[in-house]
Design a protein around this motif. Structure first.
Motif, mmCIF file in Angstrom:
data_model
loop_
_atom_site.group_PDB
_atom_site.id
_atom_site.type_symbol
_atom_site.label_atom_id
_atom_site.label_comp_id
_atom_site.label_asym_id
_atom_site.label_seq_id
_atom_site.Cartn_x
_atom_site.Cartn_y
_atom_site.Cartn_z
ATOM 1 N N SER A 112 -1.118 39.764 68.809
ATOM 2 C CA SER A 112 -0.864 39.895 70.264
ATOM 3 C C SER A 112 -1.829 38.853 71.103
ATOM 4 C CB SER A 112 -0.905 41.300 70.611
ATOM 5 O OG SER A 112 -2.255 41.711 70.526
ATOM 6 N N VAL A 113 -1.511 38.799 72.378
ATOM 7 C CA VAL A 113 -2.579 37.996 73.089
ATOM 8 C C VAL A 113 -3.851 38.766 73.405
ATOM 9 C CG1 VAL A 113 -2.782 37.350 75.845
ATOM 10 C CG2 VAL A 113 -0.652 37.140 74.602
ATOM 11 N N SER A 121 -20.311 33.502 76.244
ATOM 12 C CA SER A 121 -21.415 33.521 76.826
ATOM 13 C C SER A 121 -21.307 32.503 78.146
ATOM 14 C CB SER A 121 -22.652 32.967 76.271
ATOM 15 O OG SER A 121 -23.769 32.788 76.905
ATOM 16 N N ASN A 122 -21.349 33.220 79.376
ATOM 17 C CA ASN A 122 -21.411 32.792 80.718
ATOM 18 C C ASN A 122 -20.124 31.772 80.899
ATOM 19 O OD1 ASN A 122 -23.859 33.507 81.443
ATOM 20 N ND2 ASN A 122 -24.886 31.673 80.282
ATOM 21 N N CYS A 123 -18.798 32.523 80.007
ATOM 22 C CA CYS A 123 -17.670 31.673 80.346
ATOM 23 C C CYS A 123 -16.690 32.819 79.958
ATOM 24 C CB CYS A 123 -17.327 30.705 79.410
ATOM 25 S SG CYS A 123 -17.276 30.765 77.633
ATOM 26 N N THR A 124 -15.142 32.593 80.570
ATOM 27 C CA THR A 124 -14.239 33.531 80.288
ATOM 28 C C THR A 124 -13.056 32.834 79.606
ATOM 29 O OG1 THR A 124 -12.956 32.911 82.321
ATOM 30 C CG2 THR A 124 -14.421 34.626 82.499
ATOM 31 N N VAL A 125 -12.379 33.642 78.641
ATOM 32 C CA VAL A 125 -11.420 33.114 77.971
ATOM 33 C C VAL A 125 -9.916 33.263 78.536
ATOM 34 C CG1 VAL A 125 -11.098 35.179 76.455
ATOM 35 C CG2 VAL A 125 -10.177 32.934 75.641
ATOM 36 N N GLN A 126 -8.966 32.480 78.500
ATOM 37 C CA GLN A 126 -7.743 32.619 79.194
ATOM 38 C C GLN A 126 -6.700 31.729 78.250
ATOM 39 O OE1 GLN A 126 -7.289 30.043 82.870
ATOM 40 N NE2 GLN A 126 -5.787 31.572 83.603
ATOM 41 N N VAL A 127 -5.703 32.605 78.150
ATOM 42 C CA VAL A 127 -4.512 32.167 77.456
ATOM 43 C C VAL A 127 -3.312 31.504 78.328
ATOM 44 C CG1 VAL A 127 -2.728 32.661 75.568
ATOM 45 C CG2 VAL A 127 -4.998 33.800 75.421
ATOM 46 N N LEU A 128 -2.689 30.279 77.962
ATOM 47 C CA LEU A 128 -1.853 29.798 78.767
ATOM 48 C C LEU A 128 -0.610 29.440 77.721
ATOM 49 C CD1 LEU A 128 -3.823 26.840 80.561
ATOM 50 C CD2 LEU A 128 -3.212 29.398 81.234
ATOM 51 N N SER A 162 2.576 26.847 76.616
ATOM 52 C CA SER A 162 2.980 25.652 76.671
ATOM 53 C C SER A 162 3.237 24.789 77.612
ATOM 54 C CB SER A 162 4.075 25.271 75.681
ATOM 55 O OG SER A 162 5.511 25.647 75.883
ATOM 56 N N ALA A 163 3.734 25.471 78.939
ATOM 57 C CA ALA A 163 3.901 25.035 80.359
ATOM 58 C C ALA A 163 2.518 25.233 81.388
ATOM 59 C CB ALA A 163 5.239 25.714 80.936
ATOM 60 N N SER A 164 1.551 25.650 80.564
ATOM 61 C CA SER A 164 0.142 25.831 81.247
ATOM 62 C C SER A 164 0.241 26.997 82.271
ATOM 63 C CB SER A 164 -0.136 24.424 81.903
ATOM 64 O OG SER A 164 -0.333 23.597 81.198
ATOM 65 N N LYS A 165 1.164 28.082 82.061
ATOM 66 C CA LYS A 165 1.196 29.262 82.862
ATOM 67 C C LYS A 165 0.604 30.406 82.220
ATOM 68 C CE LYS A 165 3.768 27.269 85.815
ATOM 69 N NZ LYS A 165 3.214 26.844 87.138
ATOM 70 N N GLU A 166 -0.317 31.072 82.924
ATOM 71 C CA GLU A 166 -1.005 32.132 81.916
ATOM 72 C C GLU A 166 -0.207 33.210 81.397
ATOM 73 O OE1 GLU A 166 -4.914 34.772 82.739
ATOM 74 O OE2 GLU A 166 -3.770 34.147 84.826
ATOM 75 N N LYS A 167 -0.641 33.447 80.197
ATOM 76 C CA LYS A 167 0.145 34.445 79.427
ATOM 77 C C LYS A 167 -0.956 35.665 79.110
ATOM 78 C CE LYS A 167 2.626 34.440 75.007
ATOM 79 N NZ LYS A 167 2.878 33.397 73.831
ATOM 80 N N THR A 168 -0.334 36.850 79.745
ATOM 81 C CA THR A 168 -1.223 37.993 79.567
ATOM 82 C C THR A 168 -0.653 38.972 78.659
ATOM 83 O OG1 THR A 168 -0.035 39.066 81.388
ATOM 84 C CG2 THR A 168 -1.968 37.744 81.839
ATOM 85 N N SER A 169 0.513 38.726 78.057
ATOM 86 C CA SER A 169 1.245 39.643 77.032
ATOM 87 C C SER A 169 1.899 38.939 76.108
ATOM 88 C CB SER A 169 2.008 40.879 77.962
ATOM 89 O OG SER A 169 3.025 40.216 78.527
ATOM 90 N N GLY A 170 2.585 39.783 75.142
ATOM 91 C CA GLY A 170 3.340 39.099 74.197
ATOM 92 C C GLY A 170 2.635 38.671 72.798
ATOM 93 N N ARG A 190 -7.966 28.702 76.826
ATOM 94 C CA ARG A 190 -9.097 27.885 77.810
ATOM 95 C C ARG A 190 -10.294 28.694 77.878
ATOM 96 N NH1 ARG A 190 -6.704 26.033 83.509
ATOM 97 N NH2 ARG A 190 -5.640 24.210 81.862
ATOM 98 N N PHE A 191 -11.582 28.183 78.127
ATOM 99 C CA PHE A 191 -12.616 28.687 78.303
ATOM 100 C C PHE A 191 -13.181 28.069 79.599
ATOM 101 C CE2 PHE A 191 -12.021 28.676 73.912
ATOM 102 C CZ PHE A 191 -12.328 30.030 73.425
ATOM 103 N N SER A 192 -13.500 29.023 80.580
ATOM 104 C CA SER A 192 -13.957 28.476 81.705
ATOM 105 C C SER A 192 -15.176 29.188 82.259
ATOM 106 C CB SER A 192 -12.941 28.692 82.885
ATOM 107 O OG SER A 192 -11.751 28.118 82.285
ATOM 108 N N SER A 193 -16.084 28.670 83.004
ATOM 109 C CA SER A 193 -17.234 28.810 83.606
ATOM 110 C C SER A 193 -17.402 28.579 85.083
ATOM 111 C CB SER A 193 -18.647 28.494 83.158
ATOM 112 O OG SER A 193 -18.666 27.092 83.449
ATOM 113 N N SER A 194 -18.257 29.129 85.923
ATOM 114 C CA SER A 194 -18.006 28.715 87.221
ATOM 115 C C SER A 194 -18.353 27.167 87.555
ATOM 116 C CB SER A 194 -19.684 29.151 88.118
ATOM 117 O OG SER A 194 -20.687 28.842 87.480
ATOM 118 N N ASN A 195 -18.677 26.487 86.741
ATOM 119 C CA ASN A 195 -18.700 25.023 86.804
ATOM 120 C C ASN A 195 -17.277 24.360 86.459
ATOM 121 O OD1 ASN A 195 -21.093 24.968 87.505
ATOM 122 N ND2 ASN A 195 -21.994 24.919 85.654
ATOM 123 N N GLY A 196 -16.414 25.098 85.910
ATOM 124 C CA GLY A 196 -14.886 24.391 85.628
ATOM 125 C C GLY A 196 -14.616 24.771 84.053
#
Length: 674
Positions: A558-559, A569-576, A578-586, A595-601
């Motif tokens: 599961s996601v 550390s100092n970043c967040t994890v996000q799942v997208l 294949s069309a680059s849309k955020e995936k929160t379930s399934g 994708r791992f992102s910080s305040s700098n990008g």
């Protein structure tokens, strides 16, 4: 249809440099402006830039024109595009630059009272409307102009009207008037798709904008698009109606081809009294639908299968898979499959068709606030959800065409107190949208877009204009490759591009032969490396994070579980997806992106590969077996992460060995190791 493309004959007063009679000096001008013809005898107006093009008019010395812009001929010489008849803004042609002097003052500027200026402001008319209204007010001071504040943004209203099938033009129109958006153009055969029979195709955004922009019709002809459609016995009468019908098939001298009524005017006045609809509007609708000669097949009464039935307003007349537009309209006139009797159907007489059709129009449009020619075509006064729906006509020129005939009915009472309701949108362009004049097509697509050495997301599709790519912190430049689809178009913005840390928006513009521009945007995120002051980090003890991919993810993960397996550390994890849309379930599948992102990008981005899962659903099934088989046979090749997922043996190729491994996994003999 014999339409005139009306444009304004007044413009904003501008300050600019006076040109000499024989030379052209380059300077900044905001068009339109006024120009004066300067010749010793007469001057030819051409249909296009260049003396070899046909003559459309001849002007004498001192004639005034409105300059709409400039265009070079094939020799590189500059010509002015002008409106050469101030009483008919549809008359547009080209004049060689040295024979025209741009004026410093607006000629014959109308004088209006301070009260009218206050009135326009109180009504809420934008400044760009006022020059046209001043002229109309100076000509007809008894006219009343009401600002119909739609509450809609201009761009959103145009977008709604651009939904395929809502706005059409004749197939014989200029190519610049025809849409090449998805579904409107057949790229395999290079032909336009017929949307109401073969003669009508989707309108381009440029021509839709022109006809939707009220400012283009704030003149003595076009203003009648905004006249109220309700019946008013104190204003509308048979004599004026006969003036309108003169020299058409409904001329009073020809009589009405049915006993019980003397003339068409008699029937139309009866229809107005019965329905509450303006008889002049009803007449203009019939003329546009059936032609001034009455040659429309919907009123012949002789159509096979529908002899003796009539549909003067072409209600319900559109092509289907089994019926032509005429057949469908007469089917409706007959009562449809159920023999419906609403609106006095069946229309088995001419009078029943006219009176019943008028009732249909009054109940379904006038009573619902679509009480002008403009609103009959463009439903923009009933909220954003209604835009583009319940529209009487698809012909983008329909309202303008009917306005021409409607004005004729008012020729004897033009000085009376008429009320015009004029739509106003939010965030409109500063000046009126121009009518496209080019004969070139609107094919401004790419056939391919890529970045050397990288895969962009989503996969390229000529109809999609937004793409993404994430590269490492050490990548200071990339090479963008863009290939035009049509040889007559041009491409700019591709090539070697330097990258800053964070997001870099790279725009690739494709300009069609018509001049229409389509912009593809590639957003490239250069990750923040340790050398750029980044203190973010991420890792996983359960999965393998490679240079571009994440592997080792169990099937049917599961996601939520997938995200929990990363330490950050100092970043967040996000799942997208294949069309680059955020995936929160399934379920996580091949082709998903972490994708791992910080305040700098973005500090890291990787594509998930699950071995055996070649279709991205997070499991291995008969579908995946078929995809591997089709790849081996050369029928449909796998690529990118899906190719790697098909390489179950991890030997950098897909072979019969991988096919056998997928098969054994499905049978439960031997599971694929992640």
């Amino acid at each position: 249809m014999q339409n005139r493309k009306l444009r304004c004959f007044l413009t904003i007063i501008l300050c600019f440099v006076l040109l000499s009679v024989t030379t052209y000096s380059s300077f900044a001008v905001t068009y339109p402006v006024y120009g004066t013809v300067s010749v010793s005898d007469s001057l030819n107006v051409r249909s296009a830039p260049g003396t070899w093009n046909s003559k459309v008019a001849s002007l004498s010395n001192g004639a005034t024109v409105i300059v709409l812009g400039t265009q070079n001929d094939t020799d590189g010489d500059m010509w002015y595009r002008v409106n050469y008849d101030l009483n008919d803004s549809g008359k547009v042609g080209y004049i060689f630059n040295k024979y025209l002097i741009l004026s410093q003052q607006q000629p014959q500027a109308p004088s209006v009272s301070a009260d009218f200026e206050t009135y326009m402001t109180q009504q809420g008319f934008p400044e760009s409307y006022k020059p046209y209204l001043r002229t109309l007010h100076s000509l007809y001071p008894n006219w009343n102009f009401v600002a119909d504040k739609t509450g809609l943004s201009w761009d959103s209203a145009v977008s709604a009207e651009m939904v395929l099938g809502r706005s059409l033009v004749s197939i014989s129109s200029k190519d610049s008037w025809k849409s090449v958006e998805e579904g409107a153009y057949n790229f395999a055969t290079n032909t336009y798709v017929g949307l109401d029979g073969s003669s009508w195709v989707a309108a381009s955004q440029q021509i839709v904008k022109y006809y939707m922009d009220p400012r283009n019709f704030l003149n003595v002809n076009g203003i009648f698009q905004f006249l109220d459609h309700s019946y008013n016995s104190s204003v509308q009468n048979k004599n004026s109606l006969n003036t309108m019908l003169k020299n058409t098939f409904m001329d009073s001298s020809k009589g009405f081809p049915e006993s019980g009524y003397g003339t068409y005017a008699d029937v139309l006045m009866k229809a107005a009294q019965t329905s509450g609809a303006n008889p002049y509007v009803l007449a203009s609708m019939i003329i546009v639908e059936q032609g001034s000669d009455g040659g429309g097949k919907s009123i012949s009464g002789t159509q096979p299968g529908y002899a003796g039935y009539y549909n003067y307003f072409n209600i319900g007349a559109y092509a289907t898979n089994s019926m032509s537009a005429v057949q469908r309209g007469l089917w409706y006139a007959k009562g449809g499959d159920t023999g419906n009797t609403t609106y006095s159907r069946p229309w088995n007489s001419r009078s029943k068709s006219i009176i019943g059709g008028a009732t249909y129009y009054a109940q379904n449009f006038i009573s619902k606030g679509q009480n002008t020619l403009y609103l009959k075509k463009f439903n923009v006064s009933n909220g954003s959800a209604s835009v583009g729906t319940n529209q009487y006509m698809t012909n983008v020129q329909g309202a303008e065409s009917e306005a021409y005939y409607l004005k004729r009915a008012y020729s004897s009472i033009m000085s009376s107190s008429l009320v015009f309701s004029i739509p106003v949108f939010n965030n409109m362009p500063a000046t009126a949208c121009a009518q496209p004049t080019s004969s070139g097509n609107n094919l401004n697509y790419l056939s391919a877009l890529s970045v050397s050495g990288y895969s962009i997301t989503p996969s390229f599709n000529k109809f999609k204009t937004q793409y993404e790519l994430v590269v490492g912190s050490g990548v200071s430049s990339i090479t963008v490759n863009a290939t035009r689809l049509h040889n007559a178009s041009t491409v700019s913005g591709a090539g070697v591009k330097s990258l800053n840390y964070g997001n870099n928006a790279i725009k690739i513009n494709v300009t069609a032969a018509s001049g229409a521009v389509r912009t593809y945007t590639l957003t490239v995120n250069r990750q923040q490396g340790s050398g750029s002051g980044n203190s973010s980090s991420f890792s996983s003890k359960d999965y393998t994070i490679g240079a571009k991919n994440v592997t080792g993810v169990p099937l049917s993960t599961s996601v939520a579980t997938f995200k929990s397996k990363f330490s950050t550390s100092n970043c967040t994890v996000q799942v997208l997806n294949s069309a680059s849309k955020e995936k929160t379930s399934g379920t996580i599948g091949t082709g998903d992106i972490v994708r791992f992102s910080s305040s700098n990008g973005v500090v890291g981005q990787y594509t998930v590969v699950i071995y055996g899962d070649t279709n991205g659903d997070g499991k291995v099934s008969i579908i995946d077996l078929a995809r591997v088989q089709r790849h081996i046979l050369g029928v449909a090749a796998l690529s990118g992460a899906y190719y790697q997922a098909g390489d179950c043996s991890k030997d950098n190729k897909i072979s019969i060995i991988d096919l056998a491994r997928v098969q054994r996994h499905i049978l439960g003999v031997s599971l694929i190791k992640q």
